[in-house]
Scaffold this active site. Structure first.
Site, mmCIF file in Angstrom:
data_model
loop_
_atom_site.group_PDB
_atom_site.id
_atom_site.type_symbol
_atom_site.label_atom_id
_atom_site.label_comp_id
_atom_site.label_asym_id
_atom_site.label_seq_id
_atom_site.Cartn_x
_atom_site.Cartn_y
_atom_site.Cartn_z
ATOM 1 N N HIS A 268 0.713 -1.099 -0.176
ATOM 2 C CA HIS A 268 -0.163 -0.454 -0.091
ATOM 3 C C HIS A 268 1.353 1.569 0.115
ATOM 4 C CE1 HIS A 268 -3.320 -2.772 2.119
ATOM 5 N NE2 HIS A 268 -4.203 -1.845 1.037
ATOM 6 N N CYS B 106 -2.388 0.029 9.992
ATOM 7 C CA CYS B 106 -3.372 -0.856 9.086
ATOM 8 C C CYS B 106 -5.094 -0.970 10.372
ATOM 9 C CB CYS B 106 -3.015 -2.224 8.993
ATOM 10 S SG CYS B 106 -2.048 -2.213 8.321
HETATM 11 C C1 CIR Z 1 -3.794 -8.040 3.412
HETATM 12 O O1 CIR Z 1 -2.737 -7.783 2.045
HETATM 13 O O2 CIR Z 1 -4.908 -7.429 3.143
HETATM 14 C C2 CIR Z 1 -3.458 -7.940 4.930
HETATM 15 N N1 CIR Z 1 -2.672 -8.894 4.907
HETATM 16 C C3 CIR Z 1 -2.189 -6.587 5.305
HETATM 17 C C4 CIR Z 1 -3.667 -5.634 4.915
HETATM 18 C C5 CIR Z 1 -2.517 -4.104 5.766
HETATM 19 N N2 CIR Z 1 -3.515 -3.249 5.919
HETATM 20 C C6 CIR Z 1 -2.799 -2.159 5.719
HETATM 21 O O3 CIR Z 1 -2.004 -1.414 5.567
HETATM 22 N N3 CIR Z 1 -4.344 -0.686 5.362
#
Ligand code: CIR
Length: 260
Positions: A161, A252
């Site tokens: 991201h 997150c």
């Molecule tokens: C994903 O790949 O969607 C999750 N394993 C990790 C999401 C992390 N979220 C973020 O950086 N905002």
């Protein structure tokens, strides 16, 4: 005015999370839960009332609530996560967000993950990533421009991201990894570069005068501490190693908003 942090418990199925740039490694669920509790304690230290969305153990990535909603003073936007396995997360988060804000939505064919959205004052920078597409970015622009926010798309490479590559650590100061994002995209802002041995160190969560940050990135943490102390701000270190294996960082795991 109370400060609210919306969180969601770690799912027992976290080991089946989405992974894009990381190889799958075992995740210690009990340790992940303890670390998440430590994170919630840091939120409380920064004067947040922690409001928990009920757990969803069948949704492996549910702990990463940042990705499913954006909350501004004027409205909230429920996103449409780029990973299909994550779309079921919205159902229980939306009613919690709706206690505090009117809610708008990103619709098909748009996709948007909150982790791609970096706000600096009235400017939104949105990562064009494997999770967030141009249609999603356009829809966000249409929703927020009437409230006086600008939206700029920014290319990211090598990480999940935009906020894996850069995050805000103070008024007009960004912490970033310029191997993953071009700092010139952000115009005239102060830029702290992560230590080159810690590429994953750019994700920090600023709340008012404090910053929550992973203890693991000791070199970048030292740099950040010096910067924050000079600015009269505080650094709150947390253990976040287990959720890092799920490709998650400290931004997150919460949605921060003000209750008026
Ligand atoms: C994903 O790949 O969607 C999750 N394993 C990790 C999401 C992390 N979220 C973020 O950086 N905002």
């Amino acid at each position: 005015m109370a400060r609210i942090a919306i969180t969601r418990p770690v799912s027992t199925s976290i080991v089946h999370c989405e992974l894009t740039h990381l190889a799958r490694e075992p995740i210690d669920y009990a340790r992940a839960v303890r670390q998440h509790e430590g994170y919630e304690a840091a939120l409380a230290e920064l004067a947040c009332e922690v409001v928990r969305v009920p757990a969803a153990h069948d949704l492996p990535d549910a702990v990463f609530v940042e990705d499913v909603a954006l909350v501004m003073d004027e409205l909230a936007v429920m996103t449409r996560p780029g990973a299909e396995s994550r779309r079921g997360e919205l159902e229980a988060v939306e009613p919690v967000v709706a206690r505090y804000r009117d809610v708008a939505r990103i619709e098909e064919p748009g996709t948007l993950d909150g982790g791609d959205v970096l706000r600096v004052g009235r400017r939104f920078f949105v990562g064009r990533s494997s999770r967030s597409n141009d249609a999603g970015i356009e829809q966000l622009r249409a929703l927020v421009s009437k409230h006086g926010y600008s939206v700029d798309a920014v290319d990211v490479r090598g990480c999940l991201h935009l906020k894996s590559a850069v995050s805000a650590v103070g008024k007009g100061t960004l912490l970033g990894n310029s191997a993953w994002v071009d700092r010139r995209a952000f115009g005239d802002v102060a830029w702290l570069e992560v230590d080159p041995t810690e590429p994953h160190a750019a994700n920090a969560l600023r709340i008012g005068g404090g910053v929550i940050y992973p203890r693991a990135y000791a070199r970048t943490a030292a740099l950040l501490r010096a910067h924050l102390e000079a600015a009269g701000m505080s650094l709150h270190l947390v253990d976040a190693s287990e959720l890092a294996r799920a490709e998650g960082g400290v931004t997150c795991c919460s949605l921060i908003l003000t209750d008026r």
